[in-house]
Design a protein around this motif. Structure first.
Motif, PDB file in Angstrom:
ATOM      1  N   UNK A   1       0.927  -1.061  -0.106  1.00  0.00           N
ATOM      2  CA  UNK A   1      -0.059   0.040   0.113  1.00  0.00           C
ATOM      3  C   UNK A   1       0.653   1.248  -0.072  1.00  0.00           C
ATOM      4  N   UNK A   2       1.856   1.243   0.522  1.00  0.00           N
ATOM      5  CA  UNK A   2       2.859   2.388   0.543  1.00  0.00           C
ATOM      6  C   UNK A   2       3.344   2.619  -0.832  1.00  0.00           C
ATOM      7  N   UNK A   3       3.604   1.823  -1.681  1.00  0.00           N
ATOM      8  CA  UNK A   3       4.068   1.917  -3.017  1.00  0.00           C
ATOM      9  C   UNK A   3       2.909   2.362  -3.873  1.00  0.00           C
ATOM     10  N   UNK A   4       1.556   1.970  -3.472  1.00  0.00           N
ATOM     11  CA  UNK A   4       0.447   2.493  -4.183  1.00  0.00           C
ATOM     12  C   UNK A   4       0.351   3.911  -3.765  1.00  0.00           C
ATOM     13  N   UNK A   5       0.563   4.076  -2.866  1.00  0.00           N
ATOM     14  CA  UNK A   5       0.397   5.719  -2.212  1.00  0.00           C
ATOM     15  C   UNK A   5       1.338   6.555  -3.010  1.00  0.00           C
ATOM     16  N   UNK A   6       2.367   5.970  -3.253  1.00  0.00           N
ATOM     17  CA  UNK A   6       3.627   6.779  -3.952  1.00  0.00           C
ATOM     18  C   UNK A   6       3.006   7.047  -5.450  1.00  0.00           C
ATOM     19  N   UNK A   7       2.645   5.690  -5.936  1.00  0.00           N
ATOM     20  CA  UNK A   7       2.112   5.794  -7.320  1.00  0.00           C
ATOM     21  C   UNK A   7       0.999   7.008  -7.564  1.00  0.00           C
ATOM     22  N   UNK A   8       0.088   6.988  -6.602  1.00  0.00           N
ATOM     23  CA  UNK A   8      -0.967   7.900  -6.781  1.00  0.00           C
ATOM     24  C   UNK A   8      -0.527   9.339  -6.475  1.00  0.00           C
ATOM     25  N   UNK A   9       0.715   9.447  -5.749  1.00  0.00           N
ATOM     26  CA  UNK A   9       1.149  10.835  -5.663  1.00  0.00           C
ATOM     27  C   UNK A   9       1.790  11.306  -7.083  1.00  0.00           C
TER      28      UNK A   9
END
Length: 89
Positions: free
Chosen positions: A46-54
């Motif tokens: 989920x941390x990488x997913x949040x970064x991708x959404x950023x």
């Protein structure tokens, strides 16, 4: 000065470089969104997913700023002409 008035040619060259830089950053952010999103899905992170959404948010912010930058540049050039500054000869 070969058609340039008040170094407007150097300003135009600077604006073209800035526009190219904004396009490059837009492309990098768009590509990184897909790369990081794929990594997030593969790694179940989920941390990488949040970064991708950023990165997606950044990529979606640049396209509206390009026309605004052009409009701003035209207005500042038009308003800085001597006939607009009240100095009539």
């Amino acid at each position: 000065m070969s058609g340039c008035c008040d170094n407007s040619c150097s300003i135009d060259a600077l604006r073209e470089r800035q526009r190219g830089t904004l396009h490059m950053v837009l492309g990098i952010n768009a590509v990184m969104f897909f790369v990081i999103a794929a990594g997030a899905l593969y790694g179940n992170s989920t941390a990488l997913l949040a970064d991708s959404l950023d990165n997606l948010g950044d990529a979606l912010t640049y396209p509206p700023s390009l026309p605004c930058r052009e409009i701003s540049g035209r207005r500042s050039r038009r308003s800085s002409r001597p006939d607009r500054l009240g100095s009539r000869s």
